[in-house]
Motif scaffolding. Structure first.
Motif, PDB file in Angstrom:
ATOM      1  N   LEU A  93      48.590  42.775  26.955  1.00 35.01           N
ATOM      2  CA  LEU A  93      47.774  42.529  28.141  1.00 35.01           C
ATOM      3  C   LEU A  93      48.362  43.245  29.355  1.00 35.01           C
ATOM      4  CD1 LEU A  93      47.047  38.708  27.727  1.00 35.01           C
ATOM      5  CD2 LEU A  93      45.400  40.567  27.500  1.00 35.01           C
ATOM      6  N   GLU A  94      49.667  43.168  29.503  1.00 37.53           N
ATOM      7  CA  GLU A  94      50.346  43.854  30.609  1.00 37.53           C
ATOM      8  C   GLU A  94      50.152  45.363  30.511  1.00 37.53           C
ATOM      9  OE1 GLU A  94      51.845  42.894  33.336  1.00 37.53           O
ATOM     10  OE2 GLU A  94      52.192  40.767  33.000  1.00 37.53           O
ATOM     11  N   ALA A  95      50.229  45.911  29.296  1.00 35.94           N
ATOM     12  CA  ALA A  95      50.096  47.353  29.100  1.00 35.94           C
ATOM     13  C   ALA A  95      48.689  47.845  29.450  1.00 35.94           C
ATOM     14  CB  ALA A  95      50.450  47.724  27.656  1.00 35.94           C
ATOM     15  N   ILE A  96      47.672  47.069  29.111  1.00 38.08           N
ATOM     16  CA  ILE A  96      46.291  47.448  29.412  1.00 38.08           C
ATOM     17  C   ILE A  96      46.034  47.388  30.919  1.00 38.08           C
ATOM     18  CG2 ILE A  96      43.880  46.678  29.210  1.00 38.08           C
ATOM     19  CD1 ILE A  96      44.506  45.911  26.317  1.00 38.08           C
ATOM     20  N   GLY A  97      46.581  46.378  31.559  1.00 31.27           N
ATOM     21  CA  GLY A  97      46.339  46.167  32.986  1.00 31.27           C
ATOM     22  C   GLY A  97      45.198  45.187  33.200  1.00 31.27           C
ATOM     23  N   TYR A  98      45.188  44.577  34.357  1.00 34.98           N
ATOM     24  CA  TYR A  98      44.194  43.547  34.653  1.00 34.98           C
ATOM     25  C   TYR A  98      43.892  43.524  36.141  1.00 34.98           C
ATOM     26  CZ  TYR A  98      48.682  41.403  35.527  1.00 34.98           C
ATOM     27  OH  TYR A  98      49.955  41.182  35.966  1.00 34.98           O
ATOM     28  N   GLN A  99      42.868  42.762  36.479  1.00 34.83           N
ATOM     29  CA  GLN A  99      42.462  42.570  37.866  1.00 34.83           C
ATOM     30  C   GLN A  99      41.886  41.176  38.018  1.00 34.83           C
ATOM     31  OE1 GLN A  99      39.811  45.837  38.233  1.00 34.83           O
ATOM     32  NE2 GLN A  99      38.310  45.002  36.841  1.00 34.83           N
ATOM     33  N   TRP A 100      41.718  40.736  39.261  1.00 40.01           N
ATOM     34  CA  TRP A 100      41.167  39.424  39.555  1.00 40.01           C
ATOM     35  C   TRP A 100      39.875  39.563  40.358  1.00 40.01           C
ATOM     36  CZ3 TRP A 100      42.877  34.893  37.698  1.00 40.01           C
ATOM     37  CH2 TRP A 100      44.157  34.873  37.132  1.00 40.01           C
ATOM     38  N   ALA A 101      38.942  38.660  40.109  1.00 39.55           N
ATOM     39  CA  ALA A 101      37.705  38.609  40.876  1.00 39.55           C
ATOM     40  C   ALA A 101      37.389  37.151  41.202  1.00 39.55           C
ATOM     41  CB  ALA A 101      36.550  39.214  40.088  1.00 39.55           C
ATOM     42  N   ARG A 102      36.661  36.965  42.284  1.00 38.67           N
ATOM     43  CA  ARG A 102      36.135  35.645  42.631  1.00 38.67           C
ATOM     44  C   ARG A 102      34.621  35.723  42.499  1.00 38.67           C
ATOM     45  NH1 ARG A 102      37.037  31.706  47.748  1.00 38.67           N
ATOM     46  NH2 ARG A 102      35.119  30.512  47.459  1.00 38.67           N
ATOM     47  N   MET A 103      34.059  34.804  41.732  1.00 42.18           N
ATOM     48  CA  MET A 103      32.616  34.704  41.567  1.00 42.18           C
ATOM     49  C   MET A 103      32.187  33.340  42.087  1.00 42.18           C
ATOM     50  SD  MET A 103      32.195  36.405  37.729  1.00 42.18           S
ATOM     51  CE  MET A 103      30.809  35.389  37.378  1.00 42.18           C
ATOM     52  N   ASP A 104      31.124  33.335  42.889  1.00 44.62           N
ATOM     53  CA  ASP A 104      30.571  32.085  43.430  1.00 44.62           C
ATOM     54  C   ASP A 104      29.120  31.968  43.015  1.00 44.62           C
ATOM     55  OD1 ASP A 104      32.754  31.027  45.269  1.00 44.62           O
ATOM     56  OD2 ASP A 104      32.561  33.074  46.002  1.00 44.62           O
ATOM     57  N   PHE A 105      28.758  30.778  42.505  1.00 39.79           N
ATOM     58  CA  PHE A 105      27.386  30.527  42.087  1.00 39.79           C
ATOM     59  C   PHE A 105      26.620  29.964  43.277  1.00 39.79           C
ATOM     60  CE2 PHE A 105      24.197  27.844  39.684  1.00 39.79           C
ATOM     61  CZ  PHE A 105      23.401  28.917  39.340  1.00 39.79           C
ATOM     62  N   ARG A 106      25.603  30.709  43.730  1.00 40.84           N
ATOM     63  CA  ARG A 106      24.813  30.337  44.913  1.00 40.84           C
ATOM     64  C   ARG A 106      23.592  29.501  44.560  1.00 40.84           C
ATOM     65  NH1 ARG A 106      28.650  31.558  48.439  1.00 40.84           N
ATOM     66  NH2 ARG A 106      29.127  33.757  48.548  1.00 40.84           N
ATOM     67  N   GLY A 107      23.126  29.615  43.334  1.00 48.93           N
ATOM     68  CA  GLY A 107      22.005  28.783  42.910  1.00 48.93           C
ATOM     69  C   GLY A 107      20.882  29.563  42.254  1.00 48.93           C
ATOM     70  N   PRO A 108      19.994  28.809  41.630  1.00 51.46           N
ATOM     71  CA  PRO A 108      18.864  29.441  40.915  1.00 51.46           C
ATOM     72  C   PRO A 108      17.866  30.092  41.855  1.00 51.46           C
ATOM     73  CG  PRO A 108      18.864  27.033  40.625  1.00 51.46           C
ATOM     74  CD  PRO A 108      20.002  27.391  41.509  1.00 51.46           C
TER      75      PRO A 108
END
Length: 108
Positions: A93-108
């Protein structure tokens, strides 16, 4: 509002509606989940990496998430797709690399 931590940036199945998504820093993630978050991280090695990065206790927890309006998701995602069926070690996992995201659900 419920706070989740996930190992993907894929919108949970059947969660139609309006979402927002933005990059997140590891500091933002660690601060947000310090008071508790529901883990939807599917693999133990991914949970171990998240534990190390955030200094928080996150366990693997293969659950189906049903978002409600106002729920927030901090998402750990790899920078490239692993081979089909691969279960990656922490080192991989470290070798591939990663990132972080924030997702917010606003509604239907």
């Amino acid at each position: 509002m419920t706070l989740y931590i996930m190992s993907t940036t894929i919108i949970p199945s059947g969660s139609w509606g309006t979402w927002s998504m933005a990059p997140a820093t590891i500091e933002e993630v660690a601060t947000a989940i310090a008071d508790g978050a529901i883990s939807a991280v599917g693999h133990s090695d991914t949970a171990k990496i998240i534990n190390t990065l955030t200094n928080q206790s996150i366990t693997a927890n293969r659950i189906t998430v049903r978002p409600k309006v106002g729920d927030t998701f901090f998402c750990f995602s790899l920078k490239q797709r692993p081979p089909e069926g691969a279960i990656l070690s922490c080192a991989q996992l470290e070798a591939i690399g990663y990132q972080w995201a924030r997702m917010d659900f606003r509604g239907p």
